[in-house]
Design a protein around this motif. Structure first.
Motif, PDB file in Angstrom:
ATOM      1  N   PHE A  89     -43.232 -56.340  64.808  1.00  0.00           N
ATOM      2  CA  PHE A  89     -44.139 -56.061  63.705  1.00  0.00           C
ATOM      3  C   PHE A  89     -44.891 -54.766  64.014  1.00  0.00           C
ATOM      4  O   PHE A  89     -45.311 -54.559  65.154  1.00  0.00           O
ATOM      5  N   MET A  90     -45.099 -53.948  63.010  1.00  0.00           N
ATOM      6  CA  MET A  90     -45.839 -52.686  63.097  1.00  0.00           C
ATOM      7  C   MET A  90     -44.934 -51.585  63.662  1.00  0.00           C
ATOM      8  O   MET A  90     -44.081 -51.824  64.507  1.00  0.00           O
ATOM      9  N   PHE A  91     -45.153 -50.359  63.203  1.00  0.00           N
ATOM     10  CA  PHE A  91     -44.197 -49.277  63.459  1.00  0.00           C
ATOM     11  C   PHE A  91     -44.060 -48.919  64.930  1.00  0.00           C
ATOM     12  O   PHE A  91     -42.944 -48.751  65.432  1.00  0.00           O
ATOM     13  N   ILE A  92     -45.157 -48.802  65.651  1.00  0.00           N
ATOM     14  CA  ILE A  92     -45.040 -48.423  67.059  1.00  0.00           C
ATOM     15  C   ILE A  92     -44.347 -49.520  67.855  1.00  0.00           C
ATOM     16  O   ILE A  92     -43.554 -49.246  68.765  1.00  0.00           O
ATOM     17  N   SER A  93     -44.582 -50.780  67.489  1.00  0.00           N
ATOM     18  CA  SER A  93     -43.894 -51.882  68.160  1.00  0.00           C
ATOM     19  C   SER A  93     -42.399 -51.846  67.868  1.00  0.00           C
ATOM     20  O   SER A  93     -41.575 -52.148  68.741  1.00  0.00           O
ATOM     21  N   ILE A  94     -42.048 -51.504  66.632  1.00  0.00           N
ATOM     22  CA  ILE A  94     -40.627 -51.388  66.282  1.00  0.00           C
ATOM     23  C   ILE A  94     -39.963 -50.306  67.119  1.00  0.00           C
ATOM     24  O   ILE A  94     -38.854 -50.485  67.637  1.00  0.00           O
ATOM     25  N   ILE A  95     -40.639 -49.178  67.279  1.00  0.00           N
ATOM     26  CA  ILE A  95     -40.074 -48.082  68.085  1.00  0.00           C
ATOM     27  C   ILE A  95     -39.911 -48.514  69.537  1.00  0.00           C
ATOM     28  O   ILE A  95     -38.860 -48.291  70.156  1.00  0.00           O
ATOM     29  N   PHE A  96     -40.924 -49.171  70.099  1.00  0.00           N
ATOM     30  CA  PHE A  96     -40.813 -49.686  71.468  1.00  0.00           C
ATOM     31  C   PHE A  96     -39.638 -50.654  71.577  1.00  0.00           C
ATOM     32  O   PHE A  96     -38.839 -50.592  72.521  1.00  0.00           O
ATOM     33  N   ALA A  97     -39.532 -51.578  70.610  1.00  0.00           N
ATOM     34  CA  ALA A  97     -38.479 -52.585  70.657  1.00  0.00           C
ATOM     35  C   ALA A  97     -37.094 -51.944  70.567  1.00  0.00           C
ATOM     36  O   ALA A  97     -36.146 -52.404  71.225  1.00  0.00           O
ATOM     37  N   ARG A  98     -36.962 -50.905  69.783  1.00  0.00           N
ATOM     38  CA  ARG A  98     -35.666 -50.228  69.668  1.00  0.00           C
ATOM     39  C   ARG A  98     -35.229 -49.640  71.003  1.00  0.00           C
ATOM     40  O   ARG A  98     -34.054 -49.760  71.393  1.00  0.00           O
ATOM     41  N   PHE A  99     -36.140 -49.012  71.718  1.00  0.00           N
ATOM     42  CA  PHE A  99     -35.780 -48.458  73.031  1.00  0.00           C
ATOM     43  C   PHE A  99     -35.464 -49.569  74.033  1.00  0.00           C
ATOM     44  O   PHE A  99     -34.531 -49.452  74.839  1.00  0.00           O
ATOM     45  N   LEU A 100     -36.225 -50.648  73.969  1.00  0.00           N
ATOM     46  CA  LEU A 100     -35.944 -51.778  74.866  1.00  0.00           C
ATOM     47  C   LEU A 100     -34.580 -52.404  74.544  1.00  0.00           C
ATOM     48  O   LEU A 100     -33.870 -52.856  75.451  1.00  0.00           O
ATOM     49  N   LEU A 124     -39.896 -40.169  64.949  1.00  0.00           N
ATOM     50  CA  LEU A 124     -39.310 -41.059  65.954  1.00  0.00           C
ATOM     51  C   LEU A 124     -38.774 -42.334  65.308  1.00  0.00           C
ATOM     52  O   LEU A 124     -37.732 -42.857  65.721  1.00  0.00           O
ATOM     53  N   PHE A 125     -39.463 -42.812  64.287  1.00  0.00           N
ATOM     54  CA  PHE A 125     -38.997 -44.007  63.587  1.00  0.00           C
ATOM     55  C   PHE A 125     -37.647 -43.732  62.919  1.00  0.00           C
ATOM     56  O   PHE A 125     -36.713 -44.532  63.010  1.00  0.00           O
ATOM     57  N   LYS A 126     -37.542 -42.599  62.241  1.00  0.00           N
ATOM     58  CA  LYS A 126     -36.301 -42.264  61.556  1.00  0.00           C
ATOM     59  C   LYS A 126     -35.174 -41.991  62.542  1.00  0.00           C
ATOM     60  O   LYS A 126     -34.024 -42.390  62.313  1.00  0.00           O
ATOM     61  N   LEU A 127     -35.485 -41.349  63.650  1.00  0.00           N
ATOM     62  CA  LEU A 127     -34.483 -41.012  64.652  1.00  0.00           C
ATOM     63  C   LEU A 127     -33.853 -42.257  65.267  1.00  0.00           C
ATOM     64  O   LEU A 127     -32.664 -42.262  65.598  1.00  0.00           O
ATOM     65  N   THR A 128     -34.630 -43.326  65.410  1.00  0.00           N
ATOM     66  CA  THR A 128     -34.142 -44.542  66.077  1.00  0.00           C
ATOM     67  C   THR A 128     -33.736 -45.637  65.086  1.00  0.00           C
ATOM     68  O   THR A 128     -33.471 -46.767  65.485  1.00  0.00           O
TER      69      THR A 128
END
Length: 368
Positions: A89-100, A124-128
């Motif tokens: 949930f939430m954009f920064i968490s989504i970005i973290f989760a994508r890298f994990l 960064l959101f669009k890139l991942t």
């Protein structure tokens, strides 16, 4: 086979998204899923004894002072838990989760709760974006915006917010002609909630017999008190701060108002409708999607204090029976489309499908 479900969020601020996360986590835990929540920040506004509930919650420390230890703890937490599914949930968490996900290979559900993304996360959101397995929205407006702007690579699902349907007690009324009409607004004091417009509207109707109870975190800001004083509306406005249980205040209220300039699908508005209150809200994104043709209250042009004041007066001047009809219309809609029983079952079905790596044909809405 027991599914391991890891939730990730920026922090457990008592907002709509975080409230939904807690509801889903509790429900899955009650169904014998292994559940863990990771909060990227040490923020917890919920008056919940997570340990007593057997719900494991891990809070990271301040990133300014502990960036490396936070990263190490995050990696250890994910590795030890070995999730089948991560729900971010939430954009920064989504970005973290994508890298994990790139490291650990779990299946990822990214939950988007607003129709726009802040510029600082956009690139960064669009890139991942290709790393999601499923994207979930809580409104069709958010889904449309993200897909049309190619911010996601997959066709997403719309899963409504889960709302508890309260058992309503008969409201005690008095024959006193001097009893004020009670409005309620529930939102934190952040810019997108646009309390400035609400305060200006209140100042335009000071001759009316009413008060408004405002529930929301002030974050130690002084400007609301200053503006209330400058507009001379101290007798109409009660700033009650953050309340973990809003039901008693909703029960007492005669109407609900929300003046936001940005919303996905606001929990506060849905809760007010579940409590059978006539509502007034700004005609933006998810709110307009919810209220158009609903006949449970009124929309007003966002930022237009004069129109907001006019619509508030309109409801205040209705008979109690007319307001009750509006409230009943709203409650019926919540019961049909947003009840916890239906929505949480939808989430469980989705988690099971994703855990089994069924990534195809997951388009449309589970909660239509």
């Amino acid at each position: 086979m027991v599914q391991h479900v890891l939730f990730m969020t920026t922090g457990l601020r008592k907002g709509g998204a975080e409230t939904q996360l807690i509801k889903i986590a509790r429900f899955l835990k009650s169904r014998d899923y292994k559940v863990r929540i990771v909060s990227l920040k040490p923020i917890n506004d919920f008056n919940i004894d997570f340990n007593a509930e057997g719900l494991e919650v891990i809070f990271l420390k301040s990133w300014m002072a502990n960036p490396f230890s936070n990263i190490i703890k995050l990696f250890k937490t994910v590795r030890e838990f070995n999730p089948d599914v991560v729900i971010a949930f939430m954009f920064i968490s989504i970005i973290f989760a994508r890298f994990l996900k790139m490291w650990f290979g779990f299946n990822l559900i990214s939950s988007i709760r607003t129709p726009v993304i802040a510029n600082k996360w956009y690139a960064l959101f669009k890139l991942t974006a290709d790393w999601d397995d499923v994207v979930v929205y809580n409104s069709y407006k958010s889904k449309s915006n993200f897909e049309q702007n190619k911010l996601v690579k997959r066709t997403g699902l719309v899963v409504n917010n889960a709302i508890s349907i309260p058992v309503l007690s008969p409201k005690i009324t008095t024959a006193s002609l001097n009893k004020p009409f009670v409005w309620i607004s529930m939102a934190h004091f952040v810019p997108e909630k646009d309390y400035v417009t609400l305060f200006k509207a209140i100042s335009l109707m000071k001759e009316e017999n009413f008060r408004i109870d405002i529930l929301g975190n002030l974050f130690d800001q002084e400007w609301p008190f200053q503006m209330i004083k400058e507009l001379n509306i101290e007798h109409q406005v009660n700033l009650l701060g953050l309340k973990t249980d809003t039901s008693p205040f909703l029960q007492e209220a005669d109407g609900f108002v929300l003046s936001s300039f940005l919303e996905g699908m606001p929990n506060a508005l849905l809760e007010a409708m579940a409590h059978q209150k006539p509502v007034i809200a700004s005609a933006v994104a998810g709110i307009e999607e919810l209220l158009v043709n609903m006949d449970c209250g009124f929309l007003f042009k966002q930022g237009d204090a004069a129109e907001l004041a006019q619509k508030m007066k309109l409801i205040m001047n209705m008979s109690a029976q007319e307001r009750e009809i509006l409230g009943r219309n709203g409650r019926r809609h919540i019961e049909k489309h947003f009840s916890e029983e239906k929505v949480l079952q939808d989430w469980q079905s989705l988690v099971d499908q994703v855990a089994e790596n069924k990534k195809t044909s997951l388009s449309g809405s589970l909660s239509s």
